[in-house]
Scaffold this motif. Structure first.
Motif, PDB file in Angstrom:
ATOM      1  N   VAL A   9      11.925  -9.150  13.165  1.00  0.00           N
ATOM      2  CA  VAL A   9      10.599  -8.633  12.834  1.00  0.00           C
ATOM      3  C   VAL A   9      10.047  -7.810  13.994  1.00  0.00           C
ATOM      4  N   LYS A  10      10.244  -8.313  15.213  1.00  0.00           N
ATOM      5  CA  LYS A  10       9.789  -7.565  16.394  1.00  0.00           C
ATOM      6  C   LYS A  10      10.493  -6.220  16.492  1.00  0.00           C
ATOM      7  N   MET A  11      11.796  -6.266  16.243  1.00  0.00           N
ATOM      8  CA  MET A  11      12.617  -5.061  16.354  1.00  0.00           C
ATOM      9  C   MET A  11      12.186  -4.017  15.315  1.00  0.00           C
ATOM     10  N   VAL A  12      11.883  -4.453  14.101  1.00  0.00           N
ATOM     11  CA  VAL A  12      11.433  -3.528  13.065  1.00  0.00           C
ATOM     12  C   VAL A  12      10.148  -2.852  13.526  1.00  0.00           C
ATOM     13  N   SER A  13       9.251  -3.643  14.053  1.00  0.00           N
ATOM     14  CA  SER A  13       7.978  -3.107  14.506  1.00  0.00           C
ATOM     15  C   SER A  13       8.174  -2.134  15.662  1.00  0.00           C
TER      16      SER A  13
ATOM     17  N   LYS B 203       9.281  -6.456   4.664  1.00  0.00           N
ATOM     18  CA  LYS B 203       8.605  -5.693   3.613  1.00  0.00           C
ATOM     19  C   LYS B 203       7.166  -5.367   4.057  1.00  0.00           C
ATOM     20  N   LEU B 204       6.542  -6.336   4.700  1.00  0.00           N
ATOM     21  CA  LEU B 204       5.173  -6.119   5.193  1.00  0.00           C
ATOM     22  C   LEU B 204       5.133  -5.022   6.243  1.00  0.00           C
ATOM     23  N   LEU B 205       6.281  -4.829   6.920  1.00  0.00           N
ATOM     24  CA  LEU B 205       6.360  -3.785   7.945  1.00  0.00           C
ATOM     25  C   LEU B 205       7.058  -2.550   7.382  1.00  0.00           C
ATOM     26  N   ASP B 206       7.099  -2.438   6.079  1.00  0.00           N
ATOM     27  CA  ASP B 206       7.657  -1.268   5.412  1.00  0.00           C
ATOM     28  C   ASP B 206       9.158  -1.086   5.647  1.00  0.00           C
ATOM     29  N   ALA B 207       9.874  -2.180   5.648  1.00  0.00           N
ATOM     30  CA  ALA B 207      11.337  -2.093   5.744  1.00  0.00           C
ATOM     31  C   ALA B 207      11.949  -2.957   4.643  1.00  0.00           C
ATOM     32  N   GLU B 208      13.080  -2.526   4.106  1.00  0.00           N
ATOM     33  CA  GLU B 208      13.770  -3.288   3.058  1.00  0.00           C
ATOM     34  C   GLU B 208      14.878  -4.124   3.685  1.00  0.00           C
TER      35      GLU B 208
END
Lengths: 140, 137
Positions: free
Chosen positions: B34-38, B71-76
């Motif tokens: 999650v951190k990495m996505v952000s 998904k909340l961070l706009d990634a699938e």
């Protein structure tokens, strides 16, 4: 109901920490391979074992597990006995209901486990502890 | 201290789980991803579980969580390579992993992610593209 069986080989493990779970799962796997259990049944058994050991760690801070090879007629199987001295389960029927959980889980642990194995027996006394026995037959 | 490596490939993050997961490791992976996505603004996560022989309810929940959080961070999120025995066990356990996309292997998973993102981008530009529906399959 656990049917009359003959125990052939026995191993006792104490699980007190999260890291012990991996060791325990590997041991169950070794036993399952030894009696030539099929891959799907192996996976079901180890998953069931994983659920129960997690419960034991979460609610009772660990406990003791007995792994046995059991035999009934021509069929071999693995019997796992989970013993803890935790708080016990006040309402076993409720605990075996899908979606019920006192913790933060999905409440699939006990009912899900029951579906994955051939025989499932649970005894619990509030304040004293819980004892769960499961059997998965090699061809079950 | 074990750690599961996260690889960055363009807009995607790739994770291959090669070890037996215990709870701490799975929770760390969830947080790291999650951190990495952000941090990277990645649009997709691909998790390869072909080497994982056991997915219990806890692991299943973590995988589901990763899907919802990303998904909340706009990634699938796409989970690929599930072993047949694991699929059988998950359904009997009562955990059909509804929240995440799945694909048979890494290649198909990548295609799925690319399609999803392309669709998103086309919708942003405008839904006037007649062929946009053809890309869903």
């Amino acid at each position: 109901m656990i049917t009359a069986t003959i125990s052939l080989n026995k191993d006792t493990l104490n699980v007190l920490r999260e890291q012990d779970v991996v060791v325990f799962r590997n041991r169950v796997k070794e036993y399952a391979v030894k009696i030539k259990m099929g891959l799907v049944n192996q996976t079901k058994l180890i998953t069931a074992a994983s659920e129960l050991v997690r419960n034991m760690l979460r609610y009772a801070n660990g406990g003791q597990i007995i792994i046995e090879v059991v035999s009934r007629g021509r069929d071999n199987g693995i019997r796992l006995t989970f013993k803890d001295e935790g708080p016990g389960i006040p309402d076993i029927k409720l605990a075996l209901t899908d979606g019920y959980s006192t913790g933060k889980s999905l409440g699939l642990g006990l009912p899900g486990t029951k579906r994955l194995v051939n025989e499932f027996d649970i005894k619990s006394e509030v304040g004293k502890g819980t004892r769960i026995t499961i059997i998965k037959w090699a061809n079950g | 201290m074990d750690k599961i490596p996260i690889l960055r490939m363009g807009q995607f993050l790739l994770v291959t789980i090669q070890v037996d997961l215990y709870d701490r490791l799975a929770l760390d992976l969830e947080a790291d991803l999650v951190k990495m996505v952000s941090k990277t603004g990645a649009r997709g996560i691909l998790i390869d579980i072909s080497a994982v022989s056991i997915v219990d309810s806890f692991m299943g929940r973590i995988i589901g969580n990763i899907g919802v959080m990303s998904k909340l961070l706009d990634a699938e999120t796409v989970v690929v390579g599930m072993q047949p025995a694991v699929a059988i066990t998950l359904v009997e356990l009562g955990l059909p992993l509804k929240g995440v996309y799945t694909a048979l292997n890494v290649e198909k998973g990548m295609d799925l992610l690319k399609n999803k993102i392309q669709l998103d981008e086309e919708e942003e530009i405008g839904p006037d593209d007649d062929n946009s529906n053809d890309l869903t399959e």
